[in-house]
Design a protein around this motif. Structure first.
Motif, PDB file in Angstrom:
ATOM      1  N   THR A 185       0.740  -1.283   0.013  1.00  0.00           N
ATOM      2  CA  THR A 185      -0.113  -0.047  -0.048  1.00  0.00           C
ATOM      3  C   THR A 185       0.845   1.298   0.257  1.00  0.00           C
ATOM      4  O   THR A 185       0.521   2.164  -0.509  1.00  0.00           O
ATOM      5  N   ASP A 186       1.993   1.146   0.642  1.00  0.00           N
ATOM      6  CA  ASP A 186       2.815   2.416   0.709  1.00  0.00           C
ATOM      7  C   ASP A 186       3.381   2.638  -0.769  1.00  0.00           C
ATOM      8  O   ASP A 186       3.297   3.750  -1.432  1.00  0.00           O
ATOM      9  N   TYR A 187       3.829   1.679  -1.494  1.00  0.00           N
ATOM     10  CA  TYR A 187       4.198   1.863  -2.787  1.00  0.00           C
ATOM     11  C   TYR A 187       3.014   2.414  -3.794  1.00  0.00           C
ATOM     12  O   TYR A 187       3.369   3.319  -4.329  1.00  0.00           O
ATOM     13  N   ASP A 188       1.989   1.871  -3.584  1.00  0.00           N
ATOM     14  CA  ASP A 188       0.952   2.168  -4.474  1.00  0.00           C
ATOM     15  C   ASP A 188       0.515   3.553  -4.227  1.00  0.00           C
ATOM     16  O   ASP A 188       0.259   4.540  -5.033  1.00  0.00           O
ATOM     17  N   GLN A 189       0.543   4.191  -2.905  1.00  0.00           N
ATOM     18  CA  GLN A 189       0.200   5.324  -2.493  1.00  0.00           C
ATOM     19  C   GLN A 189       1.078   6.442  -2.871  1.00  0.00           C
ATOM     20  O   GLN A 189       0.867   7.541  -3.279  1.00  0.00           O
ATOM     21  N   TYR A 190       2.517   6.174  -2.638  1.00  0.00           N
ATOM     22  CA  TYR A 190       3.510   7.146  -2.688  1.00  0.00           C
ATOM     23  C   TYR A 190       4.187   7.304  -3.905  1.00  0.00           C
ATOM     24  O   TYR A 190       4.895   8.243  -4.204  1.00  0.00           O
ATOM     25  N   SER A 191       4.293   6.416  -4.890  1.00  0.00           N
ATOM     26  CA  SER A 191       4.938   6.063  -5.879  1.00  0.00           C
ATOM     27  C   SER A 191       4.702   7.411  -6.752  1.00  0.00           C
ATOM     28  O   SER A 191       5.688   7.770  -7.297  1.00  0.00           O
TER      29      SER A 191
ATOM     30  N   LEU B 208       3.877  10.478  -6.128  1.00  0.00           N
ATOM     31  CA  LEU B 208       4.551  11.750  -5.697  1.00  0.00           C
ATOM     32  C   LEU B 208       6.125  11.721  -5.754  1.00  0.00           C
ATOM     33  O   LEU B 208       6.787  12.671  -6.064  1.00  0.00           O
ATOM     34  N   LEU B 209       6.666  10.326  -5.416  1.00  0.00           N
ATOM     35  CA  LEU B 209       7.900  10.444  -5.437  1.00  0.00           C
ATOM     36  C   LEU B 209       8.556  10.439  -6.806  1.00  0.00           C
ATOM     37  O   LEU B 209       9.519  11.251  -6.954  1.00  0.00           O
TER      38      LEU B 209
ATOM     39  N   ARG C 258       8.754  13.738  -7.858  1.00  0.00           N
ATOM     40  CA  ARG C 258       9.902  14.641  -7.259  1.00  0.00           C
ATOM     41  C   ARG C 258      11.391  14.239  -7.992  1.00  0.00           C
ATOM     42  O   ARG C 258      12.168  15.169  -8.355  1.00  0.00           O
TER      43      ARG C 258
ATOM     44  N   CYS D  60      13.647   4.825  -2.927  1.00  0.00           N
ATOM     45  CA  CYS D  60      12.749   5.480  -2.017  1.00  0.00           C
ATOM     46  C   CYS D  60      12.122   4.427  -1.055  1.00  0.00           C
ATOM     47  O   CYS D  60      11.693   4.753   0.099  1.00  0.00           O
ATOM     48  N   PHE D  61      11.988   3.212  -1.684  1.00  0.00           N
ATOM     49  CA  PHE D  61      11.537   2.232  -0.680  1.00  0.00           C
ATOM     50  C   PHE D  61      12.089   1.254  -0.035  1.00  0.00           C
ATOM     51  O   PHE D  61      11.960   0.453   0.664  1.00  0.00           O
TER      52      PHE D  61
END
Length: 101
Positions: A24-30, A32-33, A36, A89-90
């Motif tokens: 879920t972190d990968y799906d949510q933040y990818s 935005l990252l 950047r 990033c992950f």
């Protein structure tokens, strides 16, 4: 060569051995990252464009959806640097071998 944002995500996921929906972190933040990372890569893309006589970009694109965005950036950036940057990033301290790669 144009590369889709989905392709960049898939290449990064292959480094991490994950897939969409698997983290879920990968799906949510990818998105935005990646946005950047595109901002950080913009000077390099513009240097490549300038060297080949192409028009330079004034800004990096915003990434809102991964399935309909196409980047007409150099493959060295879209298919190598950005996937590795996104994957890094992950990668946390508990995964040093992957982070070193």
């Amino acid at each position: 060569m144009a590369t889709t944002v989905r392709k960049i995500f898939d290449l990064a996921a292959a480094i991490l051995f994950t897939s969409k929906g698997g983290d879920t972190d990968y799906d949510q933040y990818s998105p935005l990252l990646l946005e950047r990372l595109l901002i950080e890569a913009l000077p390099y893309e513009n240097a490549i464009r300038a060297a080949s006589g192409r028009e330079e970009l004034t800004s990096a694109p915003e990434i809102n959806a991964i399935d309909d965005t196409v980047l007409d950036w150099d493959d060295r950036i879209t298919r190598n640097a950005l996937p590795h940057g996104l994957a890094s990033c992950f990668m946390g301290d508990d995964n040093n071998k992957k982070a070193e790669m």
